[in-house]
Write a protein that holds these residues in place. Structure first.
Motif, PDB file in Angstrom:
ATOM      1  N   TRP A 243      24.670   2.293 -10.247  1.00 32.89           N
ATOM      2  CA  TRP A 243      25.680   2.598 -11.277  1.00 32.89           C
ATOM      3  C   TRP A 243      25.386   3.962 -11.890  1.00 32.89           C
ATOM      4  O   TRP A 243      26.291   4.778 -12.064  1.00 32.89           O
ATOM      5  CB  TRP A 243      25.696   1.523 -12.360  1.00 32.89           C
ATOM      6  CG  TRP A 243      26.815   1.687 -13.327  1.00 32.89           C
ATOM      7  CD1 TRP A 243      28.067   1.147 -13.243  1.00 32.89           C
ATOM      8  CD2 TRP A 243      26.807   2.466 -14.539  1.00 32.89           C
ATOM      9  NE1 TRP A 243      28.823   1.538 -14.311  1.00 32.89           N
ATOM     10  CE2 TRP A 243      28.078   2.354 -15.130  1.00 32.89           C
ATOM     11  CE3 TRP A 243      25.853   3.242 -15.177  1.00 32.89           C
ATOM     12  CZ2 TRP A 243      28.420   2.977 -16.323  1.00 32.89           C
ATOM     13  CZ3 TRP A 243      26.185   3.873 -16.367  1.00 32.89           C
ATOM     14  CH2 TRP A 243      27.459   3.734 -16.920  1.00 32.89           C
TER      15      TRP A 243
ATOM     16  N   HIS B  99      26.054   6.712  -9.307  1.00 32.00           N
ATOM     17  CA  HIS B  99      27.495   6.890  -9.096  1.00 32.00           C
ATOM     18  C   HIS B  99      28.131   7.593 -10.285  1.00 32.00           C
ATOM     19  O   HIS B  99      28.890   8.556 -10.117  1.00 32.00           O
ATOM     20  CB  HIS B  99      28.171   5.538  -8.857  1.00 32.00           C
ATOM     21  CG  HIS B  99      29.616   5.658  -8.546  1.00 32.00           C
ATOM     22  ND1 HIS B  99      30.598   5.622  -9.525  1.00 32.00           N
ATOM     23  CD2 HIS B  99      30.274   5.836  -7.381  1.00 32.00           C
ATOM     24  CE1 HIS B  99      31.774   5.765  -8.970  1.00 32.00           C
ATOM     25  NE2 HIS B  99      31.614   5.894  -7.661  1.00 32.00           N
ATOM     26  N   LYS B 100      27.823   7.122 -11.476  1.00 33.06           N
ATOM     27  CA  LYS B 100      28.457   7.649 -12.693  1.00 33.06           C
ATOM     28  C   LYS B 100      28.070   9.103 -12.976  1.00 33.06           C
ATOM     29  O   LYS B 100      28.922   9.925 -13.290  1.00 33.06           O
ATOM     30  CB  LYS B 100      28.068   6.756 -13.880  1.00 33.06           C
ATOM     31  CG  LYS B 100      28.593   7.185 -15.216  1.00 33.06           C
ATOM     32  CD  LYS B 100      30.002   6.747 -15.403  1.00 33.06           C
ATOM     33  CE  LYS B 100      30.428   7.011 -16.838  1.00 33.06           C
ATOM     34  NZ  LYS B 100      31.844   6.831 -16.989  1.00 33.06           N
TER      35      LYS B 100
ATOM     36  N   LEU C  20      27.348  11.206  -8.316  1.00 39.41           N
ATOM     37  CA  LEU C  20      28.411  11.234  -7.311  1.00 39.41           C
ATOM     38  C   LEU C  20      29.768  11.618  -7.895  1.00 39.41           C
ATOM     39  O   LEU C  20      30.482  12.447  -7.310  1.00 39.41           O
ATOM     40  CB  LEU C  20      28.504   9.879  -6.602  1.00 39.41           C
ATOM     41  CG  LEU C  20      27.276   9.445  -5.798  1.00 39.41           C
ATOM     42  CD1 LEU C  20      27.495   8.087  -5.165  1.00 39.41           C
ATOM     43  CD2 LEU C  20      26.927  10.476  -4.739  1.00 39.41           C
ATOM     44  N   VAL C  21      30.132  11.043  -9.021  1.00 37.18           N
ATOM     45  CA  VAL C  21      31.435  11.351  -9.631  1.00 37.18           C
ATOM     46  C   VAL C  21      31.466  12.791 -10.126  1.00 37.18           C
ATOM     47  O   VAL C  21      32.434  13.523  -9.899  1.00 37.18           O
ATOM     48  CB  VAL C  21      31.756  10.363 -10.777  1.00 37.18           C
ATOM     49  CG1 VAL C  21      32.978  10.792 -11.548  1.00 37.18           C
ATOM     50  CG2 VAL C  21      31.952   8.956 -10.220  1.00 37.18           C
ATOM     51  N   ASN C  22      30.408  13.224 -10.794  1.00 44.71           N
ATOM     52  CA  ASN C  22      30.369  14.591 -11.332  1.00 44.71           C
ATOM     53  C   ASN C  22      30.418  15.657 -10.244  1.00 44.71           C
ATOM     54  O   ASN C  22      30.950  16.740 -10.464  1.00 44.71           O
ATOM     55  CB  ASN C  22      29.127  14.793 -12.207  1.00 44.71           C
ATOM     56  CG  ASN C  22      29.240  14.069 -13.532  1.00 44.71           C
ATOM     57  OD1 ASN C  22      30.332  13.729 -13.983  1.00 44.71           O
ATOM     58  ND2 ASN C  22      28.109  13.817 -14.157  1.00 44.71           N
TER      59      ASN C  22
ATOM     60  N   GLY D 299      31.823  15.110  -7.252  1.00 43.38           N
ATOM     61  CA  GLY D 299      32.931  14.829  -6.352  1.00 43.38           C
ATOM     62  C   GLY D 299      32.473  14.286  -5.006  1.00 43.38           C
ATOM     63  O   GLY D 299      33.128  14.512  -3.985  1.00 43.38           O
TER      64      GLY D 299
ATOM     65  N   GLU E 108      31.997  10.949  -4.200  1.00 40.31           N
ATOM     66  CA  GLU E 108      32.168   9.500  -4.168  1.00 40.31           C
ATOM     67  C   GLU E 108      32.200   8.937  -2.752  1.00 40.31           C
ATOM     68  O   GLU E 108      31.860   7.786  -2.517  1.00 40.31           O
ATOM     69  CB  GLU E 108      33.452   9.073  -4.893  1.00 40.31           C
ATOM     70  CG  GLU E 108      33.441   9.312  -6.375  1.00 40.31           C
ATOM     71  CD  GLU E 108      34.072  10.654  -6.750  1.00 40.31           C
ATOM     72  OE1 GLU E 108      34.255  11.512  -5.865  1.00 40.31           O
ATOM     73  OE2 GLU E 108      34.369  10.834  -7.931  1.00 40.31           O
TER      74      GLU E 108
ATOM     75  N   GLN F  25      29.139   7.165  -1.360  1.00 40.37           N
ATOM     76  CA  GLN F  25      28.693   5.997  -2.113  1.00 40.37           C
ATOM     77  C   GLN F  25      27.937   5.002  -1.247  1.00 40.37           C
ATOM     78  O   GLN F  25      26.816   4.600  -1.591  1.00 40.37           O
ATOM     79  CB  GLN F  25      29.907   5.320  -2.755  1.00 40.37           C
ATOM     80  CG  GLN F  25      29.639   3.968  -3.366  1.00 40.37           C
ATOM     81  CD  GLN F  25      30.897   3.374  -3.952  1.00 40.37           C
ATOM     82  OE1 GLN F  25      31.555   4.020  -4.735  1.00 40.37           O
ATOM     83  NE2 GLN F  25      31.221   2.157  -3.561  1.00 40.37           N
TER      84      GLN F  25
ATOM     85  N   ILE G 282      31.025  -1.221  -9.091  1.00 33.96           N
ATOM     86  CA  ILE G 282      31.720   0.053  -9.277  1.00 33.96           C
ATOM     87  C   ILE G 282      33.229  -0.153  -9.189  1.00 33.96           C
ATOM     88  O   ILE G 282      33.989   0.333 -10.030  1.00 33.96           O
ATOM     89  CB  ILE G 282      31.249   1.090  -8.232  1.00 33.96           C
ATOM     90  CG1 ILE G 282      29.747   1.331  -8.332  1.00 33.96           C
ATOM     91  CG2 ILE G 282      32.042   2.387  -8.341  1.00 33.96           C
ATOM     92  CD1 ILE G 282      29.244   1.891  -9.627  1.00 33.96           C
ATOM     93  N   ASP G 283      33.666  -0.890  -8.159  1.00 39.17           N
ATOM     94  CA  ASP G 283      35.098  -1.111  -7.952  1.00 39.17           C
ATOM     95  C   ASP G 283      35.741  -1.906  -9.089  1.00 39.17           C
ATOM     96  O   ASP G 283      36.927  -1.755  -9.355  1.00 39.17           O
ATOM     97  CB  ASP G 283      35.347  -1.823  -6.624  1.00 39.17           C
ATOM     98  CG  ASP G 283      35.063  -0.938  -5.418  1.00 39.17           C
ATOM     99  OD1 ASP G 283      34.908   0.290  -5.599  1.00 39.17           O
ATOM    100  OD2 ASP G 283      34.997  -1.482  -4.296  1.00 39.17           O
TER     101      ASP G 283
ATOM    102  N   GLY H 212      34.992  -1.584 -12.179  1.00 36.19           N
ATOM    103  CA  GLY H 212      35.035  -0.748 -13.370  1.00 36.19           C
ATOM    104  C   GLY H 212      34.134  -1.236 -14.485  1.00 36.19           C
ATOM    105  O   GLY H 212      34.375  -0.962 -15.662  1.00 36.19           O
TER     106      GLY H 212
END
Length: 190
Positions: A56, A59-60, A63-65, A67, A69, A72, A123-124, A126
């Motif tokens: 988590w 990912h948060k 990966l998200v920051n 780009g 994802e 994953q 993750i999916d 939320g």
């Protein structure tokens, strides 16, 4: 969803073994003895909980920051493999008997689809960090319950008079199927 709903849903309603049919290989492979099943359940609980927390965060914040994802699954598998190596080294030193009893199934936690499934579905779904940890603990307790209950039933079946064609693996499959039907009774809880 509130925390209580997440716990009930992850342990009983959406049990990864009986409702989603993930983790069948270690369930059937390590459920011959209750002690071994409990050891595998504890190891999987540890790995799922830590893997969910680490994935988590990764990912948060990474990966998200960045780009990334789409990486994953690969990143999650690497985190899970690292945690399993840690558990394997710990069990080899602290509990050689359990380490030997788990045998090849201990390294297979890396490829246990329950572990990867929980991390990805956290993750999916939320979930925030706290909900992720709660869902991970609930999901791993659901796996623990499934494997220990199946082991207890299989131990009882060893002394029962069953037809020769059903002895061993076939009766285990029938038992898992009946347990899955029993867990369907929890569908209306959440």
């Amino acid at each position: 969803m509130n925390i209580f709903q997440i716990i009930i849903a992850s342990i009983f309603v959406n049990n990864y073994v009986f409702a989603r049919f993930l983790g069948i290989c270690p369930l059937l492979g390590v459920s011959n003895k209750t002690e071994t099943a409990a050891g595998m359940g504890a190891a999987v609980t540890f790995v799922i909980t830590l893997a969910s927390a680490f994935t988590w965060i990764i990912h948060k914040f990474i990966l998200v920051n960045l780009g990334l994802e789409f990486l994953q699954t690969i990143v999650f598998i690497l985190v899970i493999a690292s945690l399993v190596q840690f558990v394997e080294m710990f069990l080899k030193k602290s509990s050689p008997g359990l380490y030997n009893a788990l045998g090849v199934y201990l390294p297979l936690i890396t490829t246990n689809c329950v572990v990867l499934g929980v991390t990805i579905l956290n993750i999916d779904s939320g979930f925030n960090f706290f909900e992720t940890i709660v869902n991970a603990i609930g999901s791993s307790l659901g796996f623990f319950i499934a494997i220990v209950f199946l082991a207890a039933i299989r131990e009882k079946l060893e002394t029962s008079d069953i037809p020769e064609s059903f002895e061993g693996f076939p009766i285990a499959l029938v038992t898992v199927g009946l347990m899955a039907i029993a867990f369907m009774g929890f569908q209306g809880l959440v």
